[in-house]
Write an enzyme that holds these catalytic residues in place. Structure first.
Site: not given
Length: 319
Positions: A58, A206
Site C-alpha cells: 500500500y 461499502l
C-alpha cells in the site's frame, strides 16, 4: 459507549468488532491527506478500534510508515494485520505475487522496520501460482515460532487453498471482500471457515464507496480504471441499488454506510467488517453503525440490494 469486541477465529485473539482499513490513506482512491489520516487513526484508537489493516504494498511502504507514526507510543493498543506478497515496479505497476519462503521472511523483515515494531499480530498473503501454499504458510509458521508473527492469515483464495493452508498451520483469519454487492463467500468459503474455526475480516463492505454514492475522484483513483462496477452502464445500474439502500436506511434513521456495515456485522459474530475511513467524520459515522438491526430491517436491506443484482465484475478481467 465502548466499542464491542469479537473473537478473531475460534480460540483466537479478541479484537474490536469493527476494524480500520488503512489502504486508502496511502493510495488507490485519489488524493489522501496525511494529517487527516493520522487524526483518523488516533480517533479510532481512542474509540476502541484495535484491528488495523495494512499491507506492505500500500503506497509501497508508505502505509506502514504512516501507521508507525500514528502508533508511536501506542503499539500495545493495536492489533496490526499486514498483507504481503504483491510485487510492484518503480512506476507503481503490479507485477504479480511472490510468496516463496525466503521472500516471505524478507518481506516481514522490511515490514517490521517500517512499522517500528518487533512483531506483527497477523501476517497474510494470497496465492502465488508458482509456490505451493504449504510452503508459503510453512514459512509464516516459522516466523510464528520465532516470535515475529503472532497469528497466520490468508486472503482472497479458494476453499481448497484454505483447507490446505489450515492443514499446514492453523489459520486464524481469512480476509475477503464481503458486502451486499459481493456475496460470493457465502456459498462455499464461509461455511468452510466456520467448519475450521477461521474468522473473517471483510473488506469492501461499502463496495469501495459505490453503496454510498461515490463515482470515483479522478486522477489517481483506481476505481475509474480497475473496477468495472464504476464504469458506464454498470455505474448507472448500481447507483439505483445504492439509492434503494439509502431509502431503506433513512427509514431506519441511519445512513446507507451504516446500513451496509450493520448488514455485514449481522452475518455472524465471526465476521469483522473493515471500514476504510480516511477522515474522522467518516470514521465516526461508521462507528455509529448499529451492530444489531431487526430481522425486518435486515430483510429490507437485502431487498434493496439483492444478491447478484450488482452490475459488473469486482475487478477488471484481463483478456
Amino acid at each position: 459507549m465502548a466499542l464491542a469486541k469479537r473473537g478473531l477465529g475460534k480460540g483466537g485473539p479478541e479484537v474490536s468488532a469493527l476494524g480500520l482499513g488503512c489502504m486508502g490513506m496511502s493510495e488507490f482512491y485519489g488524493h489522501s491527506d496525511r494529517e487527516a489520516a493520522l487524526a483518523t487513526i488516533a480517533a479510532a484508537l481512542e474509540a476502541g478500534v484495535t484491528l488495523l489493516d495494512t499491507g506492505d504494498f500500500y503506497g509501497m511502504g508508505h502505509n506502514e510508515m504512516l501507521l508507525a507514526e500514528a502508533l508511536r507510543g501506542k503499539r500495545d493498543q493495536a492489533f496490526i494485520q499486514v498483507k504481503f506478497g504483491a510485487q510492484r515496479g518503480p512506476d507503481g505497476a503490479f507485477l504479480g505475487i511472490d510468496a516463496r519462503p525466503a521472500s516471505v521472511k524478507t518481506a516481514l523483515a522490511y515490514s517490521l522496520r517500517r512499522l517500528g515494531t518487533d512483531h506483527v499480530d497477523l501476517y497474510q498473503t494470497g496465492l502465488d501460482p508458482a509456490v505451493p501454499i504449504e510452503d508459503t504458510i510453512g514459512a509464516i509458521g516459522d516466523l510464528v515460532q520465532q516470535g515475529y508473527v503472532r497469528h497466520v492469515g490468508i486472503t482472497n483464495v479458494d476453499a481448497n487453498t484454505i483447507r490446505r493452508a489450515h492443514g499446514t498451520q492453523p489459520i486464524t483469519a481469512l480476509q475477503f471482500e464481503y458486502g451486499l454487492m459481493s456475496r460470493d463467500i457465502e456459498h462455499e468459503i464461509l461455511p468452510l471457515c466456520r467448519e475450521l474455526g477461521i474468522g473473517i475480516t471483510a473488506y469492501g463492505v461499502l463496495s469501495r464507496g459505490l453503496l454510498t454514492g461515490s463515482k470515483g475522484s479522478g486522477e489517481g483513483d483506481f476505481r475509474n480504471v480497475l473496477y468495472p462496477r464504476f464504469q458506464g452502464e454498470n455505474l448507472t445500474r448500481n447507483e439505483r441499488l445504492a439509492a434503494a439502500l439509502a431509502k431503506v436506511a433513512q427509514s431506519e434513521g441511519i445512513t446507507a454506510a451504516q446500513a451496509a456495515i450493520a448488514w455485514v456485522a449481522s452475518r455472524g459474530a465471526d465476521i469483522i467488517p473493515l471500514v476504510g475511513a480516511r477522515t474522522v467524520e467518516r470514521l465516526t459515522e461508521a462507528l455509529r453503525s448499529p451492530l444489531h438491526l431487526s430481522k425486518e430491517a435486515l430483510s429490507e436491506i437485502e431487498r434493496a440490494v439483492p444478491e447478484n443484482a450488482v452490475s459488473g465484475e469486482r475487478f477488471m478481467v484481463a483478456h
